[in-house]
Design a protein around this motif. Structure first.
Motif, PDB file in Angstrom:
ATOM      1  N   ALA A   3       0.835  -1.194   0.000  1.00  0.00           N
ATOM      2  CA  ALA A   3       0.000   0.000   0.000  1.00  0.00           C
ATOM      3  C   ALA A   3       0.871   1.246   0.000  1.00  0.00           C
ATOM      4  N   ILE A   5       0.669   4.885   0.680  1.00  0.00           N
ATOM      5  CA  ILE A   5      -0.181   5.873   1.334  1.00  0.00           C
ATOM      6  C   ILE A   5       0.611   7.172   1.416  1.00  0.00           C
ATOM      7  N   ARG A   7       0.752  11.329   2.145  1.00  0.00           N
ATOM      8  CA  ARG A   7       0.131  12.469   2.816  1.00  0.00           C
ATOM      9  C   ARG A   7       1.184  13.561   2.918  1.00  0.00           C
ATOM     10  N   VAL A  52      -3.717  -2.810   5.627  1.00  0.00           N
ATOM     11  CA  VAL A  52      -3.556  -1.432   6.106  1.00  0.00           C
ATOM     12  C   VAL A  52      -4.187  -1.290   7.491  1.00  0.00           C
ATOM     13  N   CYS A  60      -9.086   2.381   4.675  1.00  0.00           N
ATOM     14  CA  CYS A  60      -8.946   2.751   3.265  1.00  0.00           C
ATOM     15  C   CYS A  60     -10.282   3.227   2.708  1.00  0.00           C
ATOM     16  N   VAL A  81      -3.275   4.172  -2.170  1.00  0.00           N
ATOM     17  CA  VAL A  81      -4.336   4.052  -1.181  1.00  0.00           C
ATOM     18  C   VAL A  81      -4.608   5.414  -0.557  1.00  0.00           C
ATOM     19  N   THR A  82      -5.881   5.780  -0.528  1.00  0.00           N
ATOM     20  CA  THR A  82      -6.318   6.961   0.193  1.00  0.00           C
ATOM     21  C   THR A  82      -7.022   6.478   1.458  1.00  0.00           C
ATOM     22  N   CYS A  83      -6.654   7.071   2.588  1.00  0.00           N
ATOM     23  CA  CYS A  83      -7.214   6.636   3.866  1.00  0.00           C
ATOM     24  C   CYS A  83      -8.076   7.721   4.473  1.00  0.00           C
ATOM     25  N   TRP A 108       6.352   8.734   8.511  1.00  0.00           N
ATOM     26  CA  TRP A 108       6.108   9.349   7.205  1.00  0.00           C
ATOM     27  C   TRP A 108       7.470   9.734   6.641  1.00  0.00           C
TER      28      TRP A 108
END
Length: 136
Positions: A3, A5, A7, A52, A60, A81-83, A108
């Motif tokens: 995944a 992800i 941000r 996830v 997700c 993937v958008t969470c 991150w």
């Protein structure tokens, strides 16, 4: 499957420990994308959602296939993937057969600006060549 992800121009990475000589997860640490295996009868998108939730505690809301790539454990598929809102938290591995934690951290990690150079530590090379538009 893995995944991706993203941000604020950073990708969520999980720090894990490999198996040491005694078979416990006390070996070398490494960074990886959240993800894992697919259960029997489970489609890839559902596997991404489950992994996830298990590994980083996020829900997700969108899962999009990106591409397949070689991985140390074999060929795997990457998904953008958008969470849902919320901060990730380190989960546990329900399939682990020992009492030693495999996952030991998460962070991150800033996505590099593609410059054609290699060797950026902590960020999978495949993400360096992925257009930003595909990750968001």
């Amino acid at each position: 499957m893995a995944a991706v992800i993203v941000r604020d121009d950073s990708v969520l990475m999980v720090r894990e420990r490999g198996r040491g000589p005694g078979g416990r997860h006390d070996g070398q640490e490494y960074w990886t994308l959240p993800g894992g295996g697919v259960n029997r009868g489970e489609d890839l998108a559902d596997a991404v959602r489950r992994e996830v939730a298990e590994e980083v505690g996020l829900t997700c809301v969108d899962v999009r296939y990106l591409y397949d790539f070689p991985y140390p454990s074999g060929q795997t598929s990457a998904f953008a993937v958008t969470c849902a809102e919320g901060e990730p938290r380190l989960g546990t591995d329900p399939d682990l057969r020992c009492d030693c934690p495999r996952m030991v951290g998460l962070d991150w990690v800033p996505l590099p600006v593609w410059s054609g150079e290699t060797g950026v530590p902590g960020v999978p090379t495949l993400l360096m060549a992925t257009p930003r538009s595909a990750l968001s």
